[in-house]
Write a protein that holds these residues in place. Structure first.
Motif, PDB file in Angstrom:
ATOM      1  N   ARG A 270       0.836  -1.214   0.000  1.00  0.00           N
ATOM      2  CA  ARG A 270       0.000   0.000   0.000  1.00  0.00           C
ATOM      3  C   ARG A 270       0.864   1.254   0.000  1.00  0.00           C
ATOM      4  O   ARG A 270       0.631   2.193  -0.777  1.00  0.00           O
ATOM      5  CB  ARG A 270      -0.926   0.006   1.221  1.00  0.00           C
ATOM      6  CG  ARG A 270      -2.136  -0.921   1.099  1.00  0.00           C
ATOM      7  CD  ARG A 270      -3.135  -0.648   2.202  1.00  0.00           C
ATOM      8  NE  ARG A 270      -2.576  -0.962   3.511  1.00  0.00           N
ATOM      9  CZ  ARG A 270      -2.699  -2.116   4.121  1.00  0.00           C
ATOM     10  NH1 ARG A 270      -3.358  -3.108   3.532  1.00  0.00           N
ATOM     11  NH2 ARG A 270      -2.183  -2.321   5.316  1.00  0.00           N
ATOM     12  N   LEU A 273       2.766   1.699  -3.402  1.00  0.00           N
ATOM     13  CA  LEU A 273       1.882   2.112  -4.486  1.00  0.00           C
ATOM     14  C   LEU A 273       1.468   3.572  -4.335  1.00  0.00           C
ATOM     15  O   LEU A 273       1.399   4.323  -5.318  1.00  0.00           O
ATOM     16  CB  LEU A 273       0.658   1.202  -4.542  1.00  0.00           C
ATOM     17  CG  LEU A 273       0.952  -0.236  -5.012  1.00  0.00           C
ATOM     18  CD1 LEU A 273      -0.229  -1.154  -4.694  1.00  0.00           C
ATOM     19  CD2 LEU A 273       1.285  -0.275  -6.499  1.00  0.00           C
ATOM     20  N   TYR A 285      -7.528   3.498  -9.715  1.00  0.00           N
ATOM     21  CA  TYR A 285      -7.531   2.043  -9.599  1.00  0.00           C
ATOM     22  C   TYR A 285      -8.859   1.528  -9.041  1.00  0.00           C
ATOM     23  O   TYR A 285      -9.257   0.398  -9.336  1.00  0.00           O
ATOM     24  CB  TYR A 285      -6.376   1.605  -8.696  1.00  0.00           C
ATOM     25  CG  TYR A 285      -6.266   0.115  -8.503  1.00  0.00           C
ATOM     26  CD1 TYR A 285      -5.836  -0.711  -9.540  1.00  0.00           C
ATOM     27  CD2 TYR A 285      -6.609  -0.482  -7.292  1.00  0.00           C
ATOM     28  CE1 TYR A 285      -5.743  -2.086  -9.374  1.00  0.00           C
ATOM     29  CE2 TYR A 285      -6.515  -1.846  -7.108  1.00  0.00           C
ATOM     30  CZ  TYR A 285      -6.087  -2.653  -8.150  1.00  0.00           C
ATOM     31  OH  TYR A 285      -5.995  -4.003  -7.970  1.00  0.00           O
ATOM     32  N   LEU A 291      -8.234  -2.041  -3.580  1.00  0.00           N
ATOM     33  CA  LEU A 291      -6.855  -2.439  -3.320  1.00  0.00           C
ATOM     34  C   LEU A 291      -6.815  -3.517  -2.250  1.00  0.00           C
ATOM     35  O   LEU A 291      -6.060  -4.495  -2.366  1.00  0.00           O
ATOM     36  CB  LEU A 291      -6.026  -1.234  -2.900  1.00  0.00           C
ATOM     37  CG  LEU A 291      -4.563  -1.518  -2.539  1.00  0.00           C
ATOM     38  CD1 LEU A 291      -3.833  -2.218  -3.694  1.00  0.00           C
ATOM     39  CD2 LEU A 291      -3.838  -0.231  -2.147  1.00  0.00           C
ATOM     40  N   SER A 294      -7.681  -6.749  -3.781  1.00  0.00           N
ATOM     41  CA  SER A 294      -6.585  -7.259  -4.614  1.00  0.00           C
ATOM     42  C   SER A 294      -5.478  -7.855  -3.763  1.00  0.00           C
ATOM     43  O   SER A 294      -4.916  -8.911  -4.090  1.00  0.00           O
ATOM     44  CB  SER A 294      -6.027  -6.128  -5.489  1.00  0.00           C
ATOM     45  OG  SER A 294      -7.006  -5.636  -6.373  1.00  0.00           O
ATOM     46  N   LEU A 295      -5.153  -7.193  -2.653  1.00  0.00           N
ATOM     47  CA  LEU A 295      -4.117  -7.711  -1.767  1.00  0.00           C
ATOM     48  C   LEU A 295      -4.514  -9.068  -1.200  1.00  0.00           C
ATOM     49  O   LEU A 295      -3.692  -9.982  -1.109  1.00  0.00           O
ATOM     50  CB  LEU A 295      -3.859  -6.717  -0.637  1.00  0.00           C
ATOM     51  CG  LEU A 295      -3.194  -5.391  -1.049  1.00  0.00           C
ATOM     52  CD1 LEU A 295      -3.140  -4.440   0.147  1.00  0.00           C
ATOM     53  CD2 LEU A 295      -1.800  -5.633  -1.598  1.00  0.00           C
ATOM     54  N   ALA A 306       3.697  -9.490  -6.741  1.00  0.00           N
ATOM     55  CA  ALA A 306       2.470  -8.743  -6.466  1.00  0.00           C
ATOM     56  C   ALA A 306       2.662  -7.264  -6.761  1.00  0.00           C
ATOM     57  O   ALA A 306       1.776  -6.612  -7.339  1.00  0.00           O
ATOM     58  CB  ALA A 306       2.051  -8.942  -5.013  1.00  0.00           C
ATOM     59  N   ARG A 309       2.586  -6.727 -10.538  1.00  0.00           N
ATOM     60  CA  ARG A 309       1.227  -6.852 -11.095  1.00  0.00           C
ATOM     61  C   ARG A 309       0.387  -5.623 -10.753  1.00  0.00           C
ATOM     62  O   ARG A 309      -0.306  -5.068 -11.617  1.00  0.00           O
ATOM     63  CB  ARG A 309       0.547  -8.105 -10.540  1.00  0.00           C
ATOM     64  CG  ARG A 309       1.081  -9.411 -11.077  1.00  0.00           C
ATOM     65  CD  ARG A 309       0.172 -10.542 -10.620  1.00  0.00           C
ATOM     66  NE  ARG A 309       0.749 -11.857 -10.863  1.00  0.00           N
ATOM     67  CZ  ARG A 309       0.143 -12.988 -10.558  1.00  0.00           C
ATOM     68  NH1 ARG A 309      -1.064 -12.966  -9.992  1.00  0.00           N
ATOM     69  NH2 ARG A 309       0.719 -14.165 -10.802  1.00  0.00           N
ATOM     70  N   LEU A 310       0.444  -5.208  -9.502  1.00  0.00           N
ATOM     71  CA  LEU A 310      -0.363  -4.069  -9.070  1.00  0.00           C
ATOM     72  C   LEU A 310       0.106  -2.776  -9.742  1.00  0.00           C
ATOM     73  O   LEU A 310      -0.713  -1.923 -10.102  1.00  0.00           O
ATOM     74  CB  LEU A 310      -0.310  -3.930  -7.548  1.00  0.00           C
ATOM     75  CG  LEU A 310      -1.106  -4.984  -6.776  1.00  0.00           C
ATOM     76  CD1 LEU A 310      -0.743  -4.967  -5.295  1.00  0.00           C
ATOM     77  CD2 LEU A 310      -2.615  -4.757  -6.943  1.00  0.00           C
ATOM     78  N   SER A 311       1.407  -2.630  -9.913  1.00  0.00           N
ATOM     79  CA  SER A 311       1.933  -1.440 -10.591  1.00  0.00           C
ATOM     80  C   SER A 311       1.412  -1.371 -12.023  1.00  0.00           C
ATOM     81  O   SER A 311       1.006  -0.300 -12.506  1.00  0.00           O
ATOM     82  CB  SER A 311       3.462  -1.460 -10.583  1.00  0.00           C
ATOM     83  OG  SER A 311       3.965  -1.366  -9.262  1.00  0.00           O
ATOM     84  N   ASP A 313      -1.364  -2.714 -13.130  1.00  0.00           N
ATOM     85  CA  ASP A 313      -2.795  -2.415 -13.066  1.00  0.00           C
ATOM     86  C   ASP A 313      -3.039  -0.932 -12.767  1.00  0.00           C
ATOM     87  O   ASP A 313      -3.948  -0.312 -13.331  1.00  0.00           O
ATOM     88  CB  ASP A 313      -3.469  -3.287 -12.008  1.00  0.00           C
ATOM     89  CG  ASP A 313      -3.518  -4.759 -12.399  1.00  0.00           C
ATOM     90  OD1 ASP A 313      -3.321  -5.056 -13.598  1.00  0.00           O
ATOM     91  OD2 ASP A 313      -3.750  -5.604 -11.509  1.00  0.00           O
TER      92      ASP A 313
END
Length: 323
Positions: A270, A273, A285, A291, A294-295, A306, A309-311, A313
């Motif tokens: 968190r 990001l 997002y 979030l 997703s976590l 992770a 991938r999140l970056s 997205d």
């Protein structure tokens, strides 16, 4: 990266140094290499090793206490990795204290690796690369210590990184009210009143801490944080502190430790990001709730996979927003 990762796991000192330099290099190409290395280390499957945070005010004797712990652990055949988070130079942005050897036990010992890192802009006392550096040292050494800079009441990030957090108090440094105002008594798993050779002042500080702990909310683990007296100068209380660290690790073994590390992982994701993409990126997002979902969905995959991938997205979501 697989070859470097294997060398790190074997504990090759040069490989550990190269890996630490890599994750502390902010250039985009080097950061891509660093993420590949960290994913490779995750795939090595080495069981987790103790990660111990040491925090407390400047002058409490954290470094001297850590020196005593390192000597004792080395006498037992354990290899020790240490990250010391130092204040940042306003000119260079690097560690103000540099790579000085505050832990004398590591000066000529291949079984001890010491690295200073700059806190930089992080108010919580941890540099952005600290987590990656701890992961590298954990892959190579039996014990990992994170000694924080000890400046300011906001220095709490280490609780999200360490399996066991130790607060080192200085005799006569303040009354119970000050400890409670700072939120100190709620976070640590153990307290050490250093400089016990001062006698009455150390005993008074220990008594104040015990009173504060009795009033503070605790988690559901059932662990009661002890207050220990030690004299790093005289080597008193070091064995008791190591026994406490081992007892806490036994208490946390299995699901509690996994849960603590997962919370720390999610906190890091968190924060990282938000640092990269800000509140605009989070809103694009889908906000904090998405979030969190997703976590939870990514709880079984590695931290750095992770993050990648999140970056991706987040960047896609930002790209869809009208200017």
């Amino acid at each position: 990266m697989t070859e470097l990762a294997a060398a790190v796991v074997r504990g090759e000192r040069a490989a550990v140094a190269d890996a630490l330099n890599l994750v502390d290099d902010a250039r985009p190409a080097r950061q891509r290499e660093a993420r590949a290395l960290l994913r490779a280390l995750t795939e090595q499957g080495r069981p987790p090793r103790p990660r111990v945070g040491l925090t407390g005010p400047p002058g409490a004797g954290k470094s001297t206490l850590l020196d005593g712990l390192t000597r004792q652990l080395r006498a037992g055949g354990h290899r020790v990795g240490i990250i010391a988070v130092d204040p940042s130079s306003q000119r260079s942005g690097g560690a103000l204290l540099g790579d000085r050897i505050r832990v004398r036990a590591g000066a000529r010992d291949d079984g001890v690796f010491f690295r200073s890192m700059a806190a930089r802009e992080r108010l919580g006392g941890l540099a952005a690369a600290t987590r990656a550096s701890v992961d590298i040292l954990e892959a190579a050494y039996d014990w990992v210590f994170i000694e924080t800079v000890g400046v300011g009441q906001s220095e709490t990030d280490v609780v999200h990184l360490a399996d066991t957090l130790v607060y080192v108090a200085q005799p006569g440094a303040g009354d119970l009210l000050q400890y409670m105002k700072a939120g100190i008594v709620e976070l640590p798993d153990a307290f050490v009143v250093n400089k016990a050779d001062t006698g009455k002042a150390a005993a008074q500080t220990a008594s104040e801490l015990r009173s504060g702990i009795a009033l503070a909310p605790r988690d559901a683990s059932g662990w009661d944080p002890p207050v220990l007296l030690a004299s790093a100068r005289d080597g008193v209380g070091i064995e008791e502190l190591i026994a406490t660290l081992e007892s806490h690790r036994e208490k946390m073994a299995g699901a509690p430790l996994a849960s603590r590390r997962l919370r720390g992982r999610d906190h890091f994701l968190r924060e990282e990001l938000l640092r990269r993409y800000g509140s605009f990126g989070l809103a694009a997002y889908g906000g904090s709730e998405r979030l969190a979902e997703s976590l939870a969905a990514m709880s079984s995959i590695g931290l750095y996979e992770a993050l990648d991938r999140l970056s991706t997205d987040f960047e896609r979501a930002i790209g869809k927003q009208p200017l």
